[in-house]
Design a protein around this motif. Structure first.
Motif, PDB file in Angstrom:
ATOM      1  N   PRO A   9     -70.333 -37.297  61.475  1.00  0.00           N
ATOM      2  CA  PRO A   9     -71.301 -37.763  60.818  1.00  0.00           C
ATOM      3  C   PRO A   9     -72.770 -37.868  61.418  1.00  0.00           C
ATOM      4  O   PRO A   9     -72.909 -37.687  62.757  1.00  0.00           O
ATOM      5  N   VAL A  10     -73.729 -37.520  60.857  1.00  0.00           N
ATOM      6  CA  VAL A  10     -75.287 -37.539  61.182  1.00  0.00           C
ATOM      7  C   VAL A  10     -75.929 -38.449  60.665  1.00  0.00           C
ATOM      8  O   VAL A  10     -76.211 -38.362  59.172  1.00  0.00           O
ATOM      9  N   GLY A  18     -74.454 -28.452  57.875  1.00  0.00           N
ATOM     10  CA  GLY A  18     -73.304 -27.974  57.552  1.00  0.00           C
ATOM     11  C   GLY A  18     -72.521 -28.889  56.761  1.00  0.00           C
ATOM     12  O   GLY A  18     -72.931 -29.730  55.799  1.00  0.00           O
ATOM     13  N   PRO A  19     -71.172 -28.929  57.143  1.00  0.00           N
ATOM     14  CA  PRO A  19     -70.463 -29.902  56.161  1.00  0.00           C
ATOM     15  C   PRO A  19     -70.350 -31.304  56.659  1.00  0.00           C
ATOM     16  O   PRO A  19     -69.554 -31.966  56.071  1.00  0.00           O
ATOM     17  N   CYS A  20     -71.069 -31.696  57.711  1.00  0.00           N
ATOM     18  CA  CYS A  20     -71.016 -33.029  58.325  1.00  0.00           C
ATOM     19  C   CYS A  20     -71.603 -34.186  57.197  1.00  0.00           C
ATOM     20  O   CYS A  20     -72.361 -33.752  56.240  1.00  0.00           O
ATOM     21  N   ARG A  21     -71.086 -35.268  57.236  1.00  0.00           N
ATOM     22  CA  ARG A  21     -71.329 -36.326  56.181  1.00  0.00           C
ATOM     23  C   ARG A  21     -72.766 -37.151  56.855  1.00  0.00           C
ATOM     24  O   ARG A  21     -72.961 -37.087  57.895  1.00  0.00           O
ATOM     25  N   LEU A  22     -73.456 -37.081  55.880  1.00  0.00           N
ATOM     26  CA  LEU A  22     -74.937 -37.485  56.227  1.00  0.00           C
ATOM     27  C   LEU A  22     -75.384 -39.006  55.815  1.00  0.00           C
ATOM     28  O   LEU A  22     -74.878 -39.493  54.659  1.00  0.00           O
ATOM     29  N   VAL A  70     -72.317 -49.435  63.036  1.00  0.00           N
ATOM     30  CA  VAL A  70     -71.914 -48.326  63.756  1.00  0.00           C
ATOM     31  C   VAL A  70     -70.271 -47.894  63.411  1.00  0.00           C
ATOM     32  O   VAL A  70     -70.108 -46.786  63.233  1.00  0.00           O
ATOM     33  N   GLU A  71     -69.523 -49.089  63.472  1.00  0.00           N
ATOM     34  CA  GLU A  71     -68.171 -48.882  63.261  1.00  0.00           C
ATOM     35  C   GLU A  71     -67.967 -48.292  61.667  1.00  0.00           C
ATOM     36  O   GLU A  71     -66.886 -47.419  61.627  1.00  0.00           O
ATOM     37  N   LEU A  72     -68.719 -48.587  60.892  1.00  0.00           N
ATOM     38  CA  LEU A  72     -68.547 -47.956  59.424  1.00  0.00           C
ATOM     39  C   LEU A  72     -68.923 -46.593  59.714  1.00  0.00           C
ATOM     40  O   LEU A  72     -68.387 -45.603  58.869  1.00  0.00           O
ATOM     41  N   ILE A  73     -69.932 -46.078  60.444  1.00  0.00           N
ATOM     42  CA  ILE A  73     -70.629 -44.779  60.414  1.00  0.00           C
ATOM     43  C   ILE A  73     -69.362 -43.980  61.223  1.00  0.00           C
ATOM     44  O   ILE A  73     -68.948 -42.680  60.653  1.00  0.00           O
ATOM     45  N   ARG A  74     -68.476 -44.399  61.927  1.00  0.00           N
ATOM     46  CA  ARG A  74     -67.457 -43.975  62.678  1.00  0.00           C
ATOM     47  C   ARG A  74     -66.428 -43.509  61.815  1.00  0.00           C
ATOM     48  O   ARG A  74     -65.637 -42.640  61.605  1.00  0.00           O
ATOM     49  N   LEU A  75     -66.023 -44.453  60.662  1.00  0.00           N
ATOM     50  CA  LEU A  75     -64.968 -44.404  59.528  1.00  0.00           C
ATOM     51  C   LEU A  75     -65.434 -43.252  58.553  1.00  0.00           C
ATOM     52  O   LEU A  75     -64.608 -42.285  58.356  1.00  0.00           O
ATOM     53  N   LEU A  76     -66.696 -42.871  58.747  1.00  0.00           N
ATOM     54  CA  LEU A  76     -67.023 -41.782  57.780  1.00  0.00           C
ATOM     55  C   LEU A  76     -66.497 -40.457  58.505  1.00  0.00           C
ATOM     56  O   LEU A  76     -66.313 -39.590  57.841  1.00  0.00           O
ATOM     57  N   GLY A  77     -66.416 -40.431  59.851  1.00  0.00           N
ATOM     58  CA  GLY A  77     -65.949 -39.295  60.569  1.00  0.00           C
ATOM     59  C   GLY A  77     -64.628 -39.255  60.902  1.00  0.00           C
ATOM     60  O   GLY A  77     -63.910 -38.460  61.529  1.00  0.00           O
TER      61      GLY A  77
END
Length: 217
Positions: free
Chosen positions: A65-66, A172-176, A210-217
Motif C-alpha cells: 500500500p502507498v 504499479g500494482p500497489c493499493r493506493l 494505520v492498521e487498516l492500511i496494513r490490512l490493504l497489504g
C-alpha cells in the motif's frame, strides 16, 4: 480457595468480553472504510471510504500500500501570521507509517512556474515550507522519498485527475490511499480507485487508522 476461583472466572470472563468488544470495533471500522464507498462515488457523497469496485481490486493489489496525502490543512496548517506547523496528530501518524515501512507520497498543488520537473517543484515547495516552519520538529520530507507529485501546467491542478493518474502509473500494482481535507479531491481519488479518507471530520479518527492500511497489504 473458592474466592480465588471466583476471581479467576471473573477475570477470564472480563478478558473474553474485552476481546469481543475489540474485535467488534475493529470489524465495524474496517467495514466502514472498505465497504461503504457509495458515499464517495455517488453524487453528493462526502468521500470517506472505498467503493465496492475498488475493494474488489485489492485482491490483485497487495503487499505494497502507498498512502498519498494532500499537504495544506491535511498534514500541515498555515496560521494567520503565515507560519506553518503540523496539524494535530500528523507527525505521530507519519512516524507510525514509517515504523511499519508503509510508503507515503504527496499530491499537492503548487505553481507550475516553480520548476520544470516534479523534483524542482518539490525542492521549491520544501524551501517555502521550511522558511516559515514553526514546529518543534522539522517536516518529514525524507519520508516521501521523492514521491511528491505537482502540476506541470495550470490544467493539471487538482481537482483535475492528472496527478492521481500519474501517482497510480508510478505505483504499479500497489493499493493506493488518498487522504485530504477537501471533499472534491477525496471524491476524485475514489473515482480513480483510491481508498479515500477525508480528514478533519467529527467523530472519526484524524487519519485513516494505520492498521487498516496494513490490512490493504
Amino acid at each position: 480457595m473458592h474466592k480465588e476461583k471466583g476471581y479467576d472466572t471473573m477475570n477470564r470472563s472480563a478478558s473474553k468480553k474485552l476481546r469481543r468488544v475489540s474485535l467488534a470495533l475493529g470489524a465495524a471500522l474496517a467495514s466502514t472504510v472498505l465497504c461503504t464507498t457509495a458515499s464517495a462515488a455517488e453524487p453528493g457523497g462526502v468521500g470517506g471510504v472505498a467503493g465496492v469496485d475498488s475493494v474488489a481490486r485489492t485482491v490483485g493489489e497487495r503487499a505494497c500500500p502507498v498512502v498519498y496525502f494532500d499537504l495544506g490543512e491535511t498534514l500541515v496548517h498555515t496560521a494567520d501570521d503565515g507560519s506553518i506547523t503540523y496539524r494535530p496528530g500528523a507527525a505521530s501518524y507519519l512516524r507510525a507509517l514509517r515504523e511499519r515501512h508503509i510508503r507515503i507520497g504527496l499530491i499537492t498543488n503548487v505553481p507550475p512556474s516553480w520548476g520544470t520537473t516534479d523534483a524542482e517543484r518539490a525542492a521549491r515547495l520544501k524551501k517555502e515550507v521550511d522558511a516559515t516552519w514553526k514546529g518543534s520538529a522539522p517536516f518529514a520530507w525524507k519520508d516521501f522519498d521523492g514521491r511528491i507529485l505537482t502540476p506541470r501546467t495550470e490544467a493539471e491542478r487538482k481537482p483535475a485527475p492528472v496527478l492521481w493518474q500519474r501517482a497510480r502509473a508510478e505505483s504499479g500494482p500497489c493499493r493506493l490511499v488518498f487522504q485530504a481535507e477537501t471533499t472534491d479531491e477525496v471524491k476524485v481519488a475514489a473515482s480513480l480507485g483510491y481508498v479515500p479518507y477525508q480528514v478533519g471530520q467529527p467523530h472519526r479518527p484524524a487519519f485513516l487508522p494505520v492498521e487498516l492500511i496494513r490490512l490493504l497489504g
